[in-house]
Write a protein that holds these residues in place. Structure first.
Motif, PDB file in Angstrom:
ATOM      1  N   ARG A  65       0.969  -1.601   0.019  1.00 43.72           N
ATOM      2  CA  ARG A  65       0.193   0.228   0.004  1.00 43.72           C
ATOM      3  C   ARG A  65       1.170   1.614  -0.289  1.00 43.72           C
ATOM      4  O   ARG A  65       1.214   2.158  -0.807  1.00 43.72           O
ATOM      5  N   ALA A  69       0.823   3.891  -3.333  1.00 44.03           N
ATOM      6  CA  ALA A  69       0.601   5.774  -3.016  1.00 44.03           C
ATOM      7  C   ALA A  69       1.352   6.553  -3.187  1.00 44.03           C
ATOM      8  O   ALA A  69       1.173   7.209  -3.505  1.00 44.03           O
ATOM      9  N   SER A  80      -3.858   9.110  -1.965  1.00 40.93           N
ATOM     10  CA  SER A  80      -3.518   8.874  -0.029  1.00 40.93           C
ATOM     11  C   SER A  80      -2.751   8.922   0.201  1.00 40.93           C
ATOM     12  O   SER A  80      -1.599   9.505   1.009  1.00 40.93           O
ATOM     13  N   GLY A  94      -7.972   7.979   7.086  1.00 43.57           N
ATOM     14  CA  GLY A  94      -7.636   8.297   5.593  1.00 43.57           C
ATOM     15  C   GLY A  94      -8.441   8.457   4.626  1.00 43.57           C
ATOM     16  O   GLY A  94      -9.963   8.575   4.981  1.00 43.57           O
ATOM     17  N   THR A  96      -8.448   9.905   0.872  1.00 38.76           N
ATOM     18  CA  THR A  96      -7.816   9.626  -0.924  1.00 38.76           C
ATOM     19  C   THR A  96      -8.568  10.376  -1.466  1.00 38.76           C
ATOM     20  O   THR A  96      -9.961  10.565  -1.861  1.00 38.76           O
ATOM     21  N   GLY A  98      -8.976  10.227  -5.466  1.00 45.27           N
ATOM     22  CA  GLY A  98      -8.600   9.187  -5.811  1.00 45.27           C
ATOM     23  C   GLY A  98      -8.967   9.274  -7.110  1.00 45.27           C
ATOM     24  O   GLY A  98      -9.845  10.932  -7.970  1.00 45.27           O
ATOM     25  N   TYR A 112     -12.762   8.373   1.876  1.00 40.61           N
ATOM     26  CA  TYR A 112     -11.815   8.035   3.342  1.00 40.61           C
ATOM     27  C   TYR A 112     -12.513   7.779   4.028  1.00 40.61           C
ATOM     28  O   TYR A 112     -13.589   6.235   3.759  1.00 40.61           O
TER      29      TYR A 112
END
Length: 199
Positions: A65, A69, A80, A94, A96, A98, A112
């Protein structure tokens, strides 16, 4: 040209600071905090996420990951980021940005998650506001899209509170918790007047 890329070079280590938070790319030494937070939040997150793989919380999976990222940030494909409490350095969740689309779209998709013990405290609202500023100012994007399950009332309220507008319904949009699910579609534009942080 800004129309097809950035107004400046893409950041290799995105860092977003808000009043109480830091949003940054995951690092290898985040594994222990991340795996603990995800594991203890599993029941809380399961209704809203894709099915977790068997090896999802392993150190090797996390290492992949982190590498993905970094690669996606360098390629301006996705951002991310971990949401960190600026005072305690605790991992909260977290976020992102994206599926970055350049060219005539200049758009991305927001996703999220928040650890169960940190939910409903305003952290994600603050994080999303910071991410929107980053998307519109640093990445020179025009549009940030988001989607949530119609039954996810907290997520709907969050998106509307920070300035996203409801645009429609996408049938069987994402496979969540093992089943294709309809999602409400939201978007925020760089030209929108977004609520200030006081709200």
């Amino acid at each position: 040209m800004a129309l097809f890329r950035f107004s400046t070079e893409p950041p290799t280590r995105p860092l977003i600071r808000t009043s109480n938070l830091i949003l940054r790319a995951p690092q290898a030494n985040d594994y222990a905090a991340w795996s603990l937070l995800r594991m203890e939040s599993r029941d809380f997150l399961t209704p809203w996420e894709p099915v977790w793989n068997e090896d999802d919380l392993t150190r090797n999976s996390f290492r992949l990951r982190v590498k993905r990222a970094a690669r996606e940030i360098a390629a301006d494909e996705a951002y991310s980021l971990f949401v960190i409490d600026a005072r305690t350095d605790a991992l909260l969740g977290g976020l992102t940005l994206g599926l970055v689309r350049r060219g005539v779209a200049q758009a991305c998709t927001l996703g999220y998650w928040m650890g169960a013990r940190h939910a409903s405290k305003g952290h994600m609202s603050e994080a999303v506001r910071g991410a929107l500023r980053f998307a519109f100012q640093d990445l020179a994007l025009h549009r940030v899209e988001a989607a949530c399950l119609p039954s996810n009332e907290p997520s709907r309220r969050l998106l509307e509170r920070v300035g996203f507008r409801h645009e429609g319904l996408a049938r069987a949009y994402l496979r969540i918790n093992g089943a294709w699910a309809d999602h409400l579609l939201y978007a925020a534009l760089a030209s929108d007047r977004l609520p200030d942080e006081a709200r």
